[in-house]
Design a protein around this motif. Structure first.
Motif, PDB file in Angstrom:
ATOM      1  N   GLN A  44      33.557 -40.667 -43.332  1.00  0.00           N
ATOM      2  CA  GLN A  44      35.008 -40.807 -43.444  1.00  0.00           C
ATOM      3  C   GLN A  44      35.647 -39.442 -43.704  1.00  0.00           C
ATOM      4  OE1 GLN A  44      36.297 -43.643 -46.386  1.00  0.00           O
ATOM      5  NE2 GLN A  44      38.397 -43.671 -45.641  1.00  0.00           N
ATOM      6  N   GLU A  45      34.983 -38.621 -44.518  1.00  0.00           N
ATOM      7  CA  GLU A  45      35.488 -37.278 -44.792  1.00  0.00           C
ATOM      8  C   GLU A  45      35.446 -36.400 -43.534  1.00  0.00           C
ATOM      9  OE1 GLU A  45      33.044 -35.777 -47.898  1.00  0.00           O
ATOM     10  OE2 GLU A  45      33.762 -37.200 -49.418  1.00  0.00           O
ATOM     11  N   GLN A  47      35.668 -37.442 -40.471  1.00  0.00           N
ATOM     12  CA  GLN A  47      36.455 -38.011 -39.382  1.00  0.00           C
ATOM     13  C   GLN A  47      37.581 -37.049 -38.973  1.00  0.00           C
ATOM     14  OE1 GLN A  47      38.307 -42.444 -38.416  1.00  0.00           O
ATOM     15  NE2 GLN A  47      38.379 -41.614 -40.472  1.00  0.00           N
ATOM     16  N   ASP A  48      37.795 -36.927 -37.682  1.00  0.00           N
ATOM     17  CA  ASP A  48      38.838 -36.057 -37.117  1.00  0.00           C
ATOM     18  C   ASP A  48      38.534 -34.571 -37.274  1.00  0.00           C
ATOM     19  OD1 ASP A  48      40.338 -38.338 -36.444  1.00  0.00           O
ATOM     20  OD2 ASP A  48      41.289 -38.361 -38.425  1.00  0.00           O
ATOM     21  N   SER A  49      37.346 -34.228 -37.727  1.00  0.00           N
ATOM     22  CA  SER A  49      36.962 -32.812 -37.824  1.00  0.00           C
ATOM     23  C   SER A  49      35.980 -32.483 -36.698  1.00  0.00           C
ATOM     24  CB  SER A  49      36.316 -32.514 -39.170  1.00  0.00           C
ATOM     25  OG  SER A  49      34.976 -32.980 -39.200  1.00  0.00           O
ATOM     26  N   ASP A  50      35.752 -31.197 -36.474  1.00  0.00           N
ATOM     27  CA  ASP A  50      34.805 -30.796 -35.433  1.00  0.00           C
ATOM     28  C   ASP A  50      33.357 -30.908 -35.909  1.00  0.00           C
ATOM     29  OD1 ASP A  50      34.687 -28.729 -37.234  1.00  0.00           O
ATOM     30  OD2 ASP A  50      35.285 -27.162 -35.829  1.00  0.00           O
ATOM     31  N   PHE A  52      32.258 -33.993 -37.045  1.00  0.00           N
ATOM     32  CA  PHE A  52      31.900 -35.417 -36.997  1.00  0.00           C
ATOM     33  C   PHE A  52      30.680 -35.570 -36.086  1.00  0.00           C
ATOM     34  CE2 PHE A  52      32.115 -39.861 -35.733  1.00  0.00           C
ATOM     35  CZ  PHE A  52      32.378 -40.467 -36.947  1.00  0.00           C
ATOM     36  N   TYR A  78      33.227 -46.808 -35.988  1.00  0.00           N
ATOM     37  CA  TYR A  78      33.226 -45.718 -35.010  1.00  0.00           C
ATOM     38  C   TYR A  78      32.448 -46.172 -33.767  1.00  0.00           C
ATOM     39  CZ  TYR A  78      34.062 -43.406 -39.514  1.00  0.00           C
ATOM     40  OH  TYR A  78      34.530 -43.080 -40.764  1.00  0.00           O
TER      41      TYR A  78
END
Length: 229
Positions: A44-45, A47-50, A52, A78
């Motif tokens: 979850q942390e 998520q939306d980062s490069d 993931f 996911y």
């Protein structure tokens, strides 16, 4: 570069896997967790980062939340995430539950590193990977289903004759090319039929289609005459 996330409760095993996998040039280890709860929080942390992950390597028996339950949560949250079960246990019930929960593969920890790397790449590309005999063992030990107790789902009955035969050949382990040769069709036509089968059955991939096909085998008997493409 394939981003990997490792979920393993034993630190010495986790560190050993990390060292071996990080020596492979096309792998990047982006995170780790020691149980299912921590894995859910960490992803979850990310998520939306490069960072993931593309593929999660998941142990089965862990404290707080085991790998089977964590796999179900992650695959539902996911849908594009690939989970590969990596464990010391070849219990058929674990295999069956992992498949139902969305795992793309199930390997034992004694799998040679070259074979593990190959399996990770295959899963990343959308294929499924299982250790020798594991999926057959899970299907063979599934609870028997009788026609009196259980009827096939409407989705299965709605398949065309050609789609039923394609599903039967998928369940026998044939590739698209082999199905094309068996049915005297082009490989492109077979791909279309396979896509339609998965869509009609509302299943995630070929593995779940195989489970359904083996649950209701009498509805996939060979068709005497098939003229449709």
């Amino acid at each position: 570069m394939i981003r990997l996330f490792l979920v393993e409760d034993q630190a010495i095993v986790r560190d050993g896997l990390k060292i071996m996998l990080e020596t492979t040039s096309d792998f990047q280890m982006v995170g780790e967790a020691e149980n299912g709860v921590e894995a859910i929080d960490r992803l979850q942390e990310l998520q939306d980062s490069d960072r993931f992950p593309d593929v999660v390597l998941m142990d089965v028996r862990m404290p707080e939340m085991d790998g089977v339950e964590a796999t179900q949560h992650l695959c539902q949250t996911y849908p594009d995430l690939k989970v590969l079960i990596l464990t010391t246990f070849d219990d058929s019930e674990y295999v069956r539950q992992a498949l139902q929960n969305g795992a793309k593969g199930y390997l034992l920890k004694d799998t040679p590193i070259a074979e593990l790397a190959k399996a990770i790449r295959s899963i990343f590309q959308g294929y499924t990977q299982f250790g020798p005999g594991l999926i057959e063992k899970a299907l063979a030990q599934s609870d028997p289903v009788t026609e009196i107790e259980t009827e096939p789902p409407a989705e299965l009955l709605a398949l065309t004759d050609r789609e039923r035969e394609v599903l039967k050949l998928i369940a026998e382990g044939l590739s698209n090319r082999e199905i094309a040769e068996a049915l005297f069709l082009s490989e492109g036509t077979v791909r279309n039929h396979v896509s339609n089968v998965l869509l009609r059955l509302n299943v995630r991939d070929r593995t779940q289609a195989v489970i359904l096909a083996n649950t209701f085998p009498t509805y996939l008997n060979p068709i005497d005459t098939l003229t449709e493409e």
